[in-house]
Design an enzyme around this catalytic site. Structure first.
Site, PDB file in Angstrom:
ATOM      1  CB  SER A 115      35.628  39.449  42.878  1.00  0.00           C
ATOM      2  OG  SER A 115      34.937  40.623  43.272  1.00  0.00           O
TER       3      SER A 115
ATOM      4  CE1 TYR B  53      38.291  39.317  47.740  1.00  0.00           C
ATOM      5  CE2 TYR B  53      37.107  40.938  46.417  1.00  0.00           C
ATOM      6  CZ  TYR B  53      37.246  39.643  46.901  1.00  0.00           C
ATOM      7  OH  TYR B  53      36.337  38.679  46.532  1.00  0.00           O
TER       8      TYR B  53
END
Length: 253
Positions: free
Chosen positions: A143, A156
């Site tokens: 990501s 995250y």
């Protein structure tokens, strides 16, 4: 799509919806036999399998939590039992929570690292046993949060930064065995989850419009865009591509 993955077998973890489903469908369209892994949503996984098989492909759904070694072992055993081996692993399974520092919990931290990082390691370790002697391709779905996290995404983002590090480290460790390891880096992806929240382009949603503005191409990627990139990395066309982090973001900045 040409059948550039004919006679290949692929596992896509966390493939019942979203990016994972898009990847599974594109791999199937390219000729691979696909194992659609899911943690809890059998109905959604079966829909992905049905779409692949309806288009002339081969696919099965196999339940398994990638953060648990016994369930990973069962996932790979079912793959071998059905398709006889493995050529491609896509480490897509992951969980995502916003975690402002004031609301941070140890349980949330451990769960995200268990699924996103430990799950990648366990699945890659299991795939290595199938790849040894013939080679294979591991594709990690990371990501932009690994390097450009939004506020409240520190945990995250840290899991995805760890995934990028694993990509480089494992590519060096496994390269002599003809095992390639790469990362795909999406930003916001137009998935059914985004649609269910009403977060669609061409609306007045300020967050989505801000994300679009931050892309050089002025548009957000769709799940099949990530799938197309995965097909390339899994194919012989990418035989000399390893240890790479490839953005599929429309030029997100």
């Amino acid at each position: 799509m040409s059948k550039k993955l004919a006679n290949k077998v692929a596992i896509v973890t966390g493939a019942s919806k979203g990016i994972g489903a898009g990847i599974a469908k594109q791999l199937g369209a390219a000729g691979a036999s696909v194992v659609v892994n899911y943690a809890s949503s059998k109905t959604d996984a079966d829909k992905v399998v049905h779409e692949i098989t309806n288009n002339g492909g081969a696919a099965i759904a196999v339940q398994g939590d990638v953060s648990k070694s016994k369930e990973v072992t069962r996932l790979f055993e079912e793959t071998e039992k059905t398709f006889g081996g493995l050529d491609i692993l896509v480490n897509n399974a992951g969980i995502y929570w916003t975690t402002p520092l004031g609301d941070f919990t140890e349980d949330a931290y451990r769960r995200m690292f268990d699924v996103n990082v430990l799950g990648t390691l366990l699945a890659s370790q299991a795939a290595f046993k199938f790849f040894e002697g013939k080679g294979g391709s591991i594709i990690n779905i990371s990501s932009v949060a690994a390097t450009r996290p939004e506020n409240t995404l520190s945990v995250y983002g840290a899991t995805k930064a760890a995934m990028n590090l694993l990509t480089w480290s494992l590519s060096q460790e496994l390269g002599s065995k003809n095992i390639r390891v790469n990362s795909l880096i999406p930003s916001m992806i137009l998935t059914e989850g985004i649609a269910s929240l009403g977060l669609l382009p061409n609306t007045d949603n300020p967050y989505v419009n801000a994300m679009i503005t931050r892309t050089a191409l002025g548009q957000l990627a769709m799940a099949e865009d990530i799938g197309n990139a995965a097909v390339f990395l899994a194919s012989d066309e990418a035989r000399l591509v390893t240890g790479q982090e490839i953005d599929v973001t429309g030029g997100f900045k």
